[in-house]
Design an enzyme around this catalytic site. Structure first.
Site, short mmCIF file in Angstrom:
data_model
loop_
_atom_site.label_atom_id
_atom_site.label_comp_id
_atom_site.label_asym_id
_atom_site.label_seq_id
_atom_site.Cartn_x
_atom_site.Cartn_y
_atom_site.Cartn_z
N ALA A 55 48.61 32.19 39.78
CA ALA A 55 49.06 31.18 40.75
C ALA A 55 49.22 29.83 40.06
CB ALA A 55 48.06 31.09 41.90
N GLN A 81 40.96 31.45 42.30
CA GLN A 81 40.97 31.01 40.89
C GLN A 81 42.04 31.72 40.07
OE1 GLN A 81 39.92 28.45 39.85
NE2 GLN A 81 37.95 27.86 40.71
N SER A 82 43.08 32.21 40.73
CA SER A 82 44.14 32.96 40.05
C SER A 82 44.82 32.16 38.93
CB SER A 82 45.20 33.35 41.09
OG SER A 82 46.39 33.77 40.45
N ASN A 83 44.82 32.75 37.72
CA ASN A 83 45.57 32.14 36.61
C ASN A 83 47.07 32.23 36.89
OD1 ASN A 83 43.18 31.80 34.95
ND2 ASN A 83 43.24 34.02 34.67
#
Ligand SMILES: *Cc1c(COP(=O)(O)O)cnc(C)c1O
Length: 348
Positions: free
Chosen positions: A87, A83-85
């Site tokens: 990325a 859920q990386s912002n």
């Protein structure tokens, strides 16, 4: 009064692309200020652009993608949690500049294949090539290392085929990324000066440390006496602090300044992330509800909710004096409100 012309020479000394809408808004939270007894301002990096969801990585990516474009790359690799912002923001930046985005993501929370949510869904809509690294008994740090190894091998294959690849580290945490936050700190100070204000305290969420390194370096460059208080979103070992100081110094060097940052210039607080990264706590859930119900504004459960809860604690326990001017840097991440239930927590 700062010599912004001199500072600007540094900020424009390196390749940079346009990815956002700057300056981001700075505005006062009137009701919450009255309630808390401080002058509380919000710096809206949840509104950086380039898509609807903004976030702090856009500032970093202006220098990172700028460098990738200047080097003639056609493919970008980056890393983070599923859920990386960071990325997600990297993928939008790649699309804007015609670069192919490839993600190696560690599943701290396993995504449901039939039920893609939040940033995983956005990455998929944007057509990123996504590789998931499951924990399978590994620690997060081990899985992060494995992700980089796998990406390196992938890169070698692509380069043999004639592609030119660019590696953006997790969180965009390198000197180029932090240069974006040197520029951000300068931007905030110009805005405050325009309205005749000066920040006594600046609170923000810290993860990889790239944002913090840039802010600390910006503070040094402007010779500012604002206290920057960096609330951790995850546990960090003691060595992390010296790495962040080194990163800040290297960001200054990258922009042609010979100033140095030491560990004493940094002010981390690890008291508010528990029980861990991507796991909500009561303080962060209460902070999210308080800002929503007082001002109609949203925070996220992984980063800004925890940092805001730390700031509230500093104000309510009088660790910072009443009447202070306080800026909270909203670093974005609100897509996490639509992530897996275990990340969101109970916000009802
Ligand atoms: C990445 C991120 C942070 C932390 O920034 P770092 O530069 O990695 O320390 C804070 N808030 C949000 C919403 C983020 O996505």
């Amino acid at each position: 009064m700062n010599n912004y012309e001199d500072v600007n020479k540094h900020l424009t000394s390196r390749p940079k692309v346009n990815l956002g809408f700057f300056p981001t808004p700075l505005h006062k939270l009137d009701k919450l200020s009255a309630q808390l007894g401080v002058n509380l301002y919000l710096k809206r990096d949840d509104m950086t652009g380039y898509n609807l969801f903004g976030g702090n990585k856009i500032r970093k990516l202006e220098y990172l993608i700028g460098d990738a474009v200047a080097q003639g790359c056609d493919t970008v690799f980056t890393f983070g949690a599923t859920q990386s912002n960071h990325a997600m923001q990297t993928v939008t930046a790649c699309r804007r500049y015609g670069l192919k985005p490839i993600l190696y993501l560690v599943a701290i929370v396993e995504p449901g294949e039939e039920d893609l949510r939040a940033n995983m869904l956005i990455d998929t809509i944007l057509g990123a090539e996504i590789h998931i690294v499951s924990l399978n008994g590994k620690t997060e740090a081990e899985a992060d290392e494995l992700a980089v190894e796998l990406a390196q091998k992938h890169r070698e294959t692509l380069e043999q085929q004639g592609h030119k690849c660019y590696m953006v580290p997790m969180g965009g945490a390198n000197p180029l990324g932090s240069a974006g936050f040197i520029s951000g700190f300068v931007e905030l100070n110009r805005q405050l000066e325009e309205i005749g204000q000066k920040a006594d305290y600046l609170f923000h969420s810290t993860g990889t440390g790239g944002t913090l390194a840039g802010l600390a370096a910006g503070k040094k460059l402007l010779n500012s006496d604002t206290s920057i208080i960096s609330i951790n979103a995850s546990p960090k070992p003691f060595e992390h602090y010296s790495k962040v100081a080194k990163l800040a110094t290297e960001a200054l060097t990258y922009l042609g300044s010979d100033q140095q940052i030491s560990e004493e210039d940094l002010n981390f607080d690890q008291n508010y992330y528990a029980p861990g990264y991507e796991i909500p706590n009561e303080g962060s859930s209460n902070a999210i509800k308080l800002l929503a119900r007082t001002e109609g504004l949203l925070l996220d459960p992984v980063y800004t909710g925890k940092a805001f809860s730390g700031m509230l604690d500093y104000i309510q326990t009088r660790k910072i004096p009443q009447g202070s001017t306080v800026v909270f840097w909203h670093t974005g991440g609100v897509t996490a409100l639509f992530a897996e239930k275990e990340i969101v927590g109970d916000l009802t």
